[in-house]
Design an enzyme around this catalytic site. Structure first.
Site, PDB file in Angstrom:
ATOM      1  N   HIS A   1      53.051  91.436  50.919  1.00 50.09           N
ATOM      2  CA  HIS A   1      52.032  90.424  50.623  1.00 50.09           C
ATOM      3  C   HIS A   1      51.127  90.858  49.475  1.00 50.09           C
ATOM      4  O   HIS A   1      50.916  92.044  49.243  1.00 50.09           O
ATOM      5  CB  HIS A   1      51.223  90.025  51.871  1.00 50.09           C
ATOM      6  CG  HIS A   1      50.230  91.028  52.369  1.00 50.09           C
ATOM      7  ND1 HIS A   1      49.905  91.167  53.696  1.00 50.09           N
ATOM      8  CD2 HIS A   1      49.466  91.949  51.738  1.00 50.09           C
ATOM      9  CE1 HIS A   1      48.994  92.096  53.846  1.00 50.09           C
ATOM     10  NE2 HIS A   1      48.710  92.601  52.679  1.00 50.09           N
TER      11      HIS A   1
ATOM     12  N   GLU B   1      51.175  85.962  52.906  1.00 46.13           N
ATOM     13  CA  GLU B   1      52.172  86.632  53.731  1.00 46.13           C
ATOM     14  C   GLU B   1      53.579  86.128  53.373  1.00 46.13           C
ATOM     15  O   GLU B   1      53.723  85.091  52.715  1.00 46.13           O
ATOM     16  CB  GLU B   1      51.880  86.343  55.212  1.00 46.13           C
ATOM     17  CG  GLU B   1      50.507  86.836  55.691  1.00 46.13           C
ATOM     18  CD  GLU B   1      50.432  88.357  55.873  1.00 46.13           C
ATOM     19  OE1 GLU B   1      51.155  89.098  55.186  1.00 46.13           O
ATOM     20  OE2 GLU B   1      49.630  88.794  56.712  1.00 46.13           O
TER      21      GLU B   1
ATOM     22  N   ASP C   1      40.239  87.747  48.634  1.00 49.33           N
ATOM     23  CA  ASP C   1      40.298  87.187  49.978  1.00 49.33           C
ATOM     24  C   ASP C   1      39.115  87.605  50.851  1.00 49.33           C
ATOM     25  O   ASP C   1      38.331  88.476  50.464  1.00 49.33           O
ATOM     26  CB  ASP C   1      41.629  87.580  50.662  1.00 49.33           C
ATOM     27  CG  ASP C   1      42.033  89.022  50.375  1.00 49.33           C
ATOM     28  OD1 ASP C   1      41.165  89.826  49.974  1.00 49.33           O
ATOM     29  OD2 ASP C   1      43.217  89.352  50.545  1.00 49.33           O
TER      30      ASP C   1
ATOM     31  N   ASN D   1      54.533  94.520  53.942  1.00 54.16           N
ATOM     32  CA  ASN D   1      55.498  93.419  54.010  1.00 54.16           C
ATOM     33  C   ASN D   1      55.611  92.658  52.685  1.00 54.16           C
ATOM     34  O   ASN D   1      56.193  91.584  52.629  1.00 54.16           O
ATOM     35  CB  ASN D   1      55.120  92.452  55.145  1.00 54.16           C
ATOM     36  CG  ASN D   1      53.750  91.817  54.935  1.00 54.16           C
ATOM     37  OD1 ASN D   1      53.120  92.009  53.902  1.00 54.16           O
ATOM     38  ND2 ASN D   1      53.288  91.048  55.913  1.00 54.16           N
TER      39      ASN D   1
HETATM   40  C1  F6R Z   1      43.029  93.066  49.978  1.00 55.28           C
HETATM   41  C2  F6R Z   1      44.315  92.391  49.884  1.00 55.28           C
HETATM   42  C3  F6R Z   1      45.552  92.942  50.488  1.00 55.28           C
HETATM   43  C4  F6R Z   1      45.701  94.442  50.313  1.00 55.28           C
HETATM   44  C5  F6R Z   1      46.981  94.938  50.990  1.00 55.28           C
HETATM   45  C6  F6R Z   1      47.116  96.440  50.913  1.00 55.28           C
HETATM   46  O1  F6R Z   1      42.028  92.349  49.311  1.00 55.28           O
HETATM   47  O2  F6R Z   1      44.353  91.365  49.311  1.00 55.28           O
HETATM   48  O3  F6R Z   1      46.662  92.290  49.931  1.00 55.28           O
HETATM   49  O4  F6R Z   1      45.726  94.751  48.959  1.00 55.28           O
HETATM   50  O5  F6R Z   1      46.995  94.562  52.334  1.00 55.28           O
HETATM   51  O6  F6R Z   1      46.125  97.029  51.694  1.00 55.28           O
HETATM   52  P1  F6R Z   1      45.862  98.594  51.634  1.00 55.28           P
HETATM   53  O7  F6R Z   1      45.407  98.887  50.260  1.00 55.28           O
HETATM   54  O8  F6R Z   1      44.779  98.826  52.653  1.00 55.28           O
HETATM   55  O9  F6R Z   1      47.143  99.241  51.964  1.00 55.28           O
END
Ligand code: F6R
Length: 260
Positions: free
Chosen positions: A138, A143, A67, A136
């Site tokens: 995701h 989301e 992303d 959450n």
């Molecule tokens: C990042 C992504 C997100 C993160 C998720 C966890 O490329 O796709 O799904 O993997 O938000 O983020 P952290 O690792 O910062 O807790």
């Protein structure tokens, strides 16, 4: 799902780095799906170390990131392109032209998402997708309530996610509320998945993903349908799982089988 519970976040990073090194050694022209965020940072550091010790080469590796924020150019310090260059690509022998991240500054983002999706197909799909998970549930920026068969597209981030990532932005900096993300359908087509999560803040999401119902409310629960998904977590992230001892037992059996 293969559930691997490690005693610390350091051990979890060791496991995921080793997993990736073995995969690259097994297929030097591998296509990796990569993630940003705090979860993979230690793993990337370990990959850099392994590369510097001549343990692994990325010369023939292709990458696709999950992303990117919409509205940030690749040289913006909060863009995921910048993150990947800083945390991994600048320190290994990868050919930059083989590293792909959705173009967050495209004037035609919808088209750019479709093109990204096509490029993944053209390159033969993703062999190993590294994932983190949001509090959450995701994965990527898919989301809760995202379609479980979605493809790469523009998504609105939830308030939760915006807040969780706020610490990365200074007060004066514009924080995007939109992102381009691979869809859950795109992620599910990866031949292998490695999801890494550590810390108590992820415990509920891990429980929902592993032991909860398959539901769009927890997008990561779709991984229950994947044939080859490995989930590596530390004890804190495993805290709410009902049956950790069963998962550990399966792992022991697996180790014994492998050593035969
Ligand atoms: C990042 C992504 C997100 C993160 C998720 C966890 O490329 O796709 O799904 O993997 O938000 O983020 P952290 O690792 O910062 O807790």
């Amino acid at each position: 799902m293969r559930i691997v519970v490690k005693n610390s976040s350091e051990e979890a990073a060791d496991f995921s780095a080793e997993f990736m090194v073995q995969s690259i050694r097994g297929q030097s022209d591998i296509t990796l799906g990569l993630a940003t965020g705090s979860s993979p940072v230690r793993t990337y550091e370990k990959l850099i170390e392994r590369h510097k010790n001549n343990d692994v080469s990325f010369k023939s590796v292709t990458t696709f990131n999950l992303d990117e924020y919409l509205g940030l150019t690749g040289d913006h310090p909060q863009s995921y392109r910048f993150f990947m260059n800083e945390k991994l690509f600048n320190h290994i022998d990868i050919d930059f032209s083989n590293t792909h991240i959705p173009n967050g500054s495209s004037p035609t983002p919808v088209q750019a998402c479709n093109d990204y999706e096509s490029l993944i197909q053209q390159k033969g799909g993703i062999d190993l997708q590294l994932l983190g998970i949001g509090r959450n549930g995701h994965i990527g920026f898919n989301e809760p309530t995202s379609s479980l068969t979605s493809r790469t597209r523009v998504k609105t981030l939830t308030k939760d996610t915006v807040e969780a990532n706020q610490h990365n932005f200074t007060e004066e900096e514009y924080q995007p509320h939109l992102a381009m993300t691979m869809g859950i359908g795109t992620i599910m087509e990866a031949r292998q998945i490695l999801l890494l999560a550590t810390g108590e803040g992820k415990a509920q999401a891990i429980r929902d993903m592993v032991e909860g119902p398959l539901a769009a409310k927890c997008p990561a629960s779709m991984l229950q349908m994947h044939m080859n998904a490995t989930i590596v977590i530390d004890r804190d992230a495993a805290k709410l799982l009902e049956d950790v001892s069963f998962y550990e037992y399966i792992e022991q059996e697996r180790q014994q089988l492998m050593s035969r």
